[in-house]
Design a protein around this motif. Structure first.
Motif, PDB file in Angstrom:
ATOM      1  N   PHE A   1       0.798  -1.694   0.402  1.00  0.00           N
ATOM      2  CA  PHE A   1       0.202   0.330  -0.076  1.00  0.00           C
ATOM      3  C   PHE A   1       0.495   0.300   0.334  1.00  0.00           C
ATOM      4  CE2 PHE A   1      -2.099   3.279   2.523  1.00  0.00           C
ATOM      5  CZ  PHE A   1      -3.410   3.606   1.457  1.00  0.00           C
ATOM      6  N   VAL A   2       1.766   0.845   1.169  1.00  0.00           N
ATOM      7  CA  VAL A   2       2.425   2.412   0.894  1.00  0.00           C
ATOM      8  C   VAL A   2       3.536   1.944  -0.354  1.00  0.00           C
ATOM      9  CG1 VAL A   2       4.982   3.003   2.287  1.00  0.00           C
ATOM     10  CG2 VAL A   2       3.348   3.092   3.505  1.00  0.00           C
ATOM     11  N   SER A   3       4.331   1.517  -0.759  1.00  0.00           N
ATOM     12  CA  SER A   3       4.847   1.425  -1.865  1.00  0.00           C
ATOM     13  C   SER A   3       3.807   2.256  -3.321  1.00  0.00           C
ATOM     14  CB  SER A   3       5.192   0.208  -2.558  1.00  0.00           C
ATOM     15  OG  SER A   3       5.740  -0.016  -1.101  1.00  0.00           O
ATOM     16  N   MET A   4       2.221   2.117  -3.244  1.00  0.00           N
ATOM     17  CA  MET A   4       1.386   2.455  -4.376  1.00  0.00           C
ATOM     18  C   MET A   4       1.630   4.013  -3.828  1.00  0.00           C
ATOM     19  SD  MET A   4      -0.536  -0.820  -5.442  1.00  0.00           S
ATOM     20  CE  MET A   4      -1.490   0.125  -6.793  1.00  0.00           C
ATOM     21  N   LYS A   5       1.204   4.323  -3.070  1.00  0.00           N
ATOM     22  CA  LYS A   5       1.138   5.410  -2.284  1.00  0.00           C
ATOM     23  C   LYS A   5       2.326   6.098  -3.230  1.00  0.00           C
ATOM     24  CE  LYS A   5      -2.782   6.136  -1.200  1.00  0.00           C
ATOM     25  NZ  LYS A   5      -3.924   6.595  -1.653  1.00  0.00           N
ATOM     26  N   LEU A   6       3.504   6.261  -3.180  1.00  0.00           N
ATOM     27  CA  LEU A   6       4.467   7.114  -3.307  1.00  0.00           C
ATOM     28  C   LEU A   6       4.964   6.556  -4.701  1.00  0.00           C
ATOM     29  CD1 LEU A   6       6.997   5.394  -0.917  1.00  0.00           C
ATOM     30  CD2 LEU A   6       6.084   7.964  -0.911  1.00  0.00           C
ATOM     31  N   MET A   7       4.346   6.194  -5.508  1.00  0.00           N
ATOM     32  CA  MET A   7       3.958   5.810  -7.120  1.00  0.00           C
ATOM     33  C   MET A   7       3.148   6.795  -7.626  1.00  0.00           C
ATOM     34  SD  MET A   7       3.260   1.490  -7.808  1.00  0.00           S
ATOM     35  CE  MET A   7       4.184   0.508  -7.471  1.00  0.00           C
ATOM     36  N   PRO A   8       3.193   7.316  -9.425  1.00  0.00           N
ATOM     37  CA  PRO A   8       2.459   8.047  -9.916  1.00  0.00           C
ATOM     38  C   PRO A   8       1.050   7.985  -9.795  1.00  0.00           C
ATOM     39  CG  PRO A   8       4.620   7.845 -11.546  1.00  0.00           C
ATOM     40  CD  PRO A   8       4.369   7.405 -10.008  1.00  0.00           C
ATOM     41  N   ASP A   9      -0.168   8.658  -9.458  1.00  0.00           N
ATOM     42  CA  ASP A   9      -1.069   8.068  -9.689  1.00  0.00           C
ATOM     43  C   ASP A   9      -1.839   6.705 -10.687  1.00  0.00           C
ATOM     44  OD1 ASP A   9      -1.047   9.049  -6.803  1.00  0.00           O
ATOM     45  OD2 ASP A   9      -3.026  11.303  -7.880  1.00  0.00           O
ATOM     46  N   GLN A  10      -0.942   7.586 -11.877  1.00  0.00           N
ATOM     47  CA  GLN A  10      -1.033   6.809 -13.087  1.00  0.00           C
ATOM     48  C   GLN A  10      -0.857   5.130 -12.751  1.00  0.00           C
ATOM     49  OE1 GLN A  10       0.122   8.485 -17.404  1.00  0.00           O
ATOM     50  NE2 GLN A  10      -1.590   7.326 -18.297  1.00  0.00           N
ATOM     51  N   LEU A  11       0.029   4.796 -12.913  1.00  0.00           N
ATOM     52  CA  LEU A  11       0.416   3.967 -12.576  1.00  0.00           C
ATOM     53  C   LEU A  11       0.077   2.903 -11.320  1.00  0.00           C
ATOM     54  CD1 LEU A  11       3.035   1.862 -13.295  1.00  0.00           C
ATOM     55  CD2 LEU A  11       4.678   3.096 -11.673  1.00  0.00           C
ATOM     56  N   SER A  12      -0.354   3.620 -10.677  1.00  0.00           N
ATOM     57  CA  SER A  12      -0.939   2.928  -9.307  1.00  0.00           C
ATOM     58  C   SER A  12      -2.210   2.600  -9.194  1.00  0.00           C
ATOM     59  CB  SER A  12      -1.073   3.996  -7.981  1.00  0.00           C
ATOM     60  OG  SER A  12      -1.604   3.441  -6.682  1.00  0.00           O
ATOM     61  N   LEU A  13      -3.222   3.794 -10.502  1.00  0.00           N
ATOM     62  CA  LEU A  13      -4.148   3.132 -11.001  1.00  0.00           C
ATOM     63  C   LEU A  13      -4.283   1.683 -11.386  1.00  0.00           C
ATOM     64  CD1 LEU A  13      -7.066   3.669 -10.406  1.00  0.00           C
ATOM     65  CD2 LEU A  13      -7.065   4.870 -12.875  1.00  0.00           C
ATOM     66  N   ARG A  14      -3.443   1.740 -13.352  1.00  0.00           N
ATOM     67  CA  ARG A  14      -3.288   0.699 -13.574  1.00  0.00           C
ATOM     68  C   ARG A  14      -3.063  -0.376 -13.005  1.00  0.00           C
ATOM     69  NH1 ARG A  14      -4.420  -1.218 -18.948  1.00  0.00           N
ATOM     70  NH2 ARG A  14      -2.645  -2.839 -18.959  1.00  0.00           N
ATOM     71  N   LEU A  15      -2.062  -0.443 -11.412  1.00  0.00           N
ATOM     72  CA  LEU A  15      -2.050  -1.486 -11.024  1.00  0.00           C
ATOM     73  C   LEU A  15      -2.812  -1.963  -9.934  1.00  0.00           C
ATOM     74  CD1 LEU A  15       2.138  -0.665  -9.805  1.00  0.00           C
ATOM     75  CD2 LEU A  15       1.568  -1.903 -11.309  1.00  0.00           C
ATOM     76  N   ILE A  16      -4.112  -1.080  -9.738  1.00  0.00           N
ATOM     77  CA  ILE A  16      -5.174  -1.045  -9.026  1.00  0.00           C
ATOM     78  C   ILE A  16      -5.739  -2.747  -9.838  1.00  0.00           C
ATOM     79  CG2 ILE A  16      -6.958  -0.722  -8.554  1.00  0.00           C
ATOM     80  CD1 ILE A  16      -5.017  -0.467  -6.033  1.00  0.00           C
ATOM     81  N   ASN A  17      -6.098  -1.857 -11.499  1.00  0.00           N
ATOM     82  CA  ASN A  17      -7.153  -2.446 -12.326  1.00  0.00           C
ATOM     83  C   ASN A  17      -6.550  -3.500 -12.973  1.00  0.00           C
ATOM     84  OD1 ASN A  17      -9.235  -0.710 -13.141  1.00  0.00           O
ATOM     85  ND2 ASN A  17      -8.143   1.053 -13.174  1.00  0.00           N
ATOM     86  N   LEU A  18      -5.171  -3.946 -12.913  1.00  0.00           N
ATOM     87  CA  LEU A  18      -4.467  -5.104 -13.826  1.00  0.00           C
ATOM     88  C   LEU A  18      -4.470  -6.370 -12.388  1.00  0.00           C
ATOM     89  CD1 LEU A  18      -1.607  -4.400 -15.222  1.00  0.00           C
ATOM     90  CD2 LEU A  18      -3.032  -5.465 -15.709  1.00  0.00           C
ATOM     91  N   TYR A  19      -4.175  -5.410 -10.626  1.00  0.00           N
ATOM     92  CA  TYR A  19      -4.311  -6.404 -10.096  1.00  0.00           C
ATOM     93  C   TYR A  19      -5.460  -6.679  -8.924  1.00  0.00           C
ATOM     94  CZ  TYR A  19       0.732  -6.825 -11.722  1.00  0.00           C
ATOM     95  OH  TYR A  19       1.679  -7.726 -12.623  1.00  0.00           O
TER      96      TYR A  19
END
Length: 230
Positions: A28-46
């Motif tokens: 969760f913390v790692s994804m918060k540190l990512m750019p929003d677009q990348l974080s959203l992409r990962l949420i949709n993929l995984y």
């Protein structure tokens, strides 16, 4: 009612429970540190997007149902993460103590997978990611419900922020939790066309049902024998 702790003794270190919590928090913390677009992409993929498996042309690549597992380690926001980790912290150690580490891990994952499947089954055309450890944790709550029904859960009742703390039997606290999930799941199903749904109620119920059925299979041998005598 907000649970603070339980009174059931634990005789071993819950390393698997701590490990699951650490993985969820780090992701969760790692994804918060990512750019929003990348974080959203990962949420949709995984995250588990139900329509992805109902209509495979929806736009996401077929992943062999991997997201049914990976979604268990993703969370939508801080409150979602904190609430899930808090319940796992309170109830997970005792269940792991009664099962053993590796059996508890398998039990946890199986409850989570079955919970996610039930969410997909009841809402196959949902086009937003279903994420969170709630279904797996619901399975842990079910095991606790049957293993420690007469233990006390210390809860805080937040009335005007007064320190009102009471001891509630685990069977009553978790029984009320199940009733709330059942009511919310059926209400969400009836009104999903006119109301936003942001909680996977069916995953909660699916996890609890799975835990209720499976927990006996994962108890330590001596614990299983004691349970059969009850």
């Amino acid at each position: 009612m907000i649970p603070i702790r339980d009174t059931a003794p634990c005789y071993s270190r819950p390393l698997v429970t701590w490990g699951i919590m650490a993985v969820c928090i780090i992701i969760f913390v790692s994804m918060k540190l990512m750019p929003d677009q990348l974080s959203l992409r990962l949420i949709n993929l995984y995250g588990m997007v139900p329509i992805r498996y109902t209509k495979q042309y929806y736009g996401l690549p077929f992943d062999g149902y991997l997201s049914f597992l990976t979604s268990l380690f993703l969370h939508g926001n801080w409150l979602h993460l904190i609430m899930n980790m808090w319940f796992l912290w309170i109830f997970g150690d005792n269940v792991e103590d009664r099962m053993g580490r590796f059996p508890f891990l398998i039990f946890y994952l199986m409850c989570g997978l079955l919970a996610t499947f039930l969410q997909w089954f009841f809402d196959p055309n949902l086009a937003i990611p279903v994420v969170g450890a709630s279904g797996a944790i619901a399975g842990v709550l079910a095991a606790y419900f049957f293993l420690y029904p007469l233990e006390r859960v210390v809860v805080w009742i937040p009335i005007l922020f007064l320190p009102i703390v009471i001891h509630v039997p685990a069977v009553a606290f978790l029984g009320l939790w199940v009733l709330v999930q059942l009511h919310s799941a059926t209400t969400a199903m009836l009104f999903k066309d006119v109301a936003a749904i942001d909680v996977a109620w069916w995953a909660h119920l699916g996890g609890f049902i799975a835990g209720s059925i499976l927990y006996r299979l994962f108890l330590r041998k001596e614990q299983a024998e004691k349970n059969e005598l009850l």
